[in-house]
Design a protein around this motif. Sequence first.
Motif, short mmCIF file in Angstrom:
data_model
loop_
_atom_site.label_atom_id
_atom_site.label_comp_id
_atom_site.label_asym_id
_atom_site.label_seq_id
_atom_site.Cartn_x
_atom_site.Cartn_y
_atom_site.Cartn_z
N VAL A 193 120.87 146.91 31.39
CA VAL A 193 120.92 148.38 31.51
C VAL A 193 121.77 148.98 30.39
CG1 VAL A 193 121.83 150.25 32.96
CG2 VAL A 193 120.49 148.42 33.99
N LYS A 194 122.84 148.33 30.00
CA LYS A 194 123.73 148.84 28.95
C LYS A 194 123.25 148.52 27.54
CE LYS A 194 128.05 148.60 28.54
NZ LYS A 194 129.34 149.26 28.52
N ALA A 195 122.22 147.61 27.45
CA ALA A 195 121.82 147.05 26.16
C ALA A 195 123.04 146.43 25.49
CB ALA A 195 121.15 148.10 25.26
N ILE A 208 141.17 156.84 29.32
CA ILE A 208 140.78 155.79 28.38
C ILE A 208 140.89 154.45 29.10
CG2 ILE A 208 141.37 157.04 26.26
CD1 ILE A 208 143.91 155.27 26.10
N GLU A 209 140.18 153.44 28.58
CA GLU A 209 140.09 152.17 29.26
C GLU A 209 141.44 151.45 29.32
OE1 GLU A 209 138.44 153.19 26.70
OE2 GLU A 209 136.28 152.92 26.94
N SER A 210 141.49 150.47 30.23
CA SER A 210 142.72 149.72 30.47
C SER A 210 143.20 148.98 29.22
CB SER A 210 142.46 148.70 31.58
OG SER A 210 141.42 147.82 31.20
N HIS A 225 133.50 149.64 15.57
CA HIS A 225 132.93 150.94 15.88
C HIS A 225 132.52 151.03 17.33
CE1 HIS A 225 130.95 154.71 15.18
NE2 HIS A 225 131.51 154.70 13.99
N HIS A 226 132.76 152.16 17.97
CA HIS A 226 132.61 152.27 19.41
C HIS A 226 132.69 153.75 19.77
CE1 HIS A 226 133.40 148.85 22.38
NE2 HIS A 226 132.77 149.77 23.06
N TYR A 227 132.41 154.10 21.01
CA TYR A 227 132.69 155.44 21.54
C TYR A 227 132.00 156.55 20.75
CZ TYR A 227 136.43 152.41 23.07
OH TYR A 227 137.13 151.35 23.57
N PRO A 245 131.71 146.66 33.35
CA PRO A 245 132.08 147.26 32.06
C PRO A 245 132.03 148.78 32.22
CG PRO A 245 129.76 146.73 32.04
CD PRO A 245 130.27 146.37 33.41
N SER A 246 132.48 149.51 31.21
CA SER A 246 132.34 150.96 31.25
C SER A 246 130.85 151.31 31.33
CB SER A 246 132.98 151.59 30.02
OG SER A 246 132.50 150.98 28.83
N ALA A 247 130.53 152.38 32.08
CA ALA A 247 129.14 152.72 32.39
C ALA A 247 128.51 153.60 31.30
CB ALA A 247 129.06 153.39 33.75
N ASN A 248 128.46 153.05 30.10
CA ASN A 248 127.83 153.76 28.98
C ASN A 248 126.93 152.77 28.25
OD1 ASN A 248 130.82 152.89 28.32
ND2 ASN A 248 129.60 152.53 26.46
N ARG A 249 125.94 153.31 27.51
CA ARG A 249 125.14 152.41 26.69
C ARG A 249 126.04 151.83 25.60
NH1 ARG A 249 121.19 155.64 24.27
NH2 ARG A 249 122.55 157.33 24.95
N THR A 284 130.15 156.58 23.91
CA THR A 284 131.36 157.08 24.55
C THR A 284 131.41 156.71 26.04
OG1 THR A 284 131.26 158.92 23.00
CG2 THR A 284 132.70 159.19 24.91
N SER A 285 132.56 156.27 26.51
CA SER A 285 132.72 155.88 27.91
C SER A 285 132.69 157.12 28.80
CB SER A 285 134.04 155.15 28.11
OG SER A 285 134.11 154.03 27.27
N PRO A 286 132.20 156.97 30.04
CA PRO A 286 132.07 158.10 30.97
C PRO A 286 133.31 158.33 31.81
CG PRO A 286 130.97 156.18 31.87
CD PRO A 286 131.63 155.73 30.60
MG MG Z 1 133.22 149.86 27.15
#
Ligand code: MG
Length: 336
Positions: free
Chosen positions: A43-45, A167-169, A224-226, A130-134, A138-140
Amino acid sequence: MKDFQEAAARLERGDVIGLPTETVYGLAARVDRHLGIEKIFRVKARPFFDPLIVHVSSVDQARSLTSVWPLAADILARRFWPGPLTLVLPKAGHVDSQITSGLETVALRCPKHPVALELLRTLNVPLAAPSANRFGRTSPTTSAHVRSEFPEENLLILEGGPCEVGIESTILKVSPMQGSNVQLSILRQGSIGESLLTQALAQSRISCTFESPVAAEAPGQMKHHYMPPIPLVYVQRPQSEDLGPLLAEINSRLAEFPHDLEGVALPKPTAPLRAPMVLQLNENPIFAARELYAKLRELGRGPGDLLIFFHESSMIGESWSGILDRIQKAASLHLT
Ligand code: MG
Ligand code: TXA
């Protein structure tokens, strides 16, 4: 609560759900349902080399997923859980190796959100999430963000309101103890930094040394991320009144915007950029972290075609470092 029972039923049959935590929303599956674990990646690819964090309801449950539980881990878990600290420790043999991407370690955390905690306690089974984003995006931090990430999925999302931390842990690798000393390595920065960790251990007469992570220990820490859908430029200068000269400078460097980084496509401008918008954050880092991802999403929708972040000299110290790390990773160009 109807959604709650439905969430448990879906997890039971190897499905995934949207789960609120205090950091960001997660896409969760039971650790004992391989189908669900596979579905998270699909789902996240998300590439299979990027392991998942396992969420637990207690220290004892965390411990049952490890083969070594150093005293330092025990002290940190009891001090910071439930909360935004993930501990990376040698895994127990029964942990599904797809969760850990074949690594010998497992990442564990107990989330500080009443909905997540109640679900974990009811199920009495840990949840990988994991964070629920593709992948790469960007994380939700709200349920609506999760919905918009996966419009084609019939995803059940438990409502938990906007995330408090934002922001994530912090991800911390804990090595086995050497006497009363422990070697630690921060694999991802977050709201809990070196000084809080050091203090907590010192209270139990444990000393610690921080080592920089080696790449193989932190497989998911991409450069690279978010990424928002329009380019973001990270400017390490005070904000200027007139954005004109800066815009001209950025336009003169369009060739430097990469097409992609580490396999994630980036928003590469083809024509001169005309409408800059400034990513403005609260001067208190607690509020800045809380609003960061929602602002990135909102501004990413336009009407501008460029996002600029000014790293002001006041943004210093541990409480800013996790925030600045995320913005740097979301940026396509850095100007000093
Ligand atoms: Mg993440
Ligand atoms: O706050 C959070 O940690 C959120 C919420 C949902 O709990 N979760 C989260 O998960 O940020 P995710 O998958 O977006 O990021 C987890 C990171 C990845 O970069 C992954 O590589 C790293 O944790 N990770 C997981 N297991 C690991 C391990 N055994 N060793 C090193 N890094 C690991």
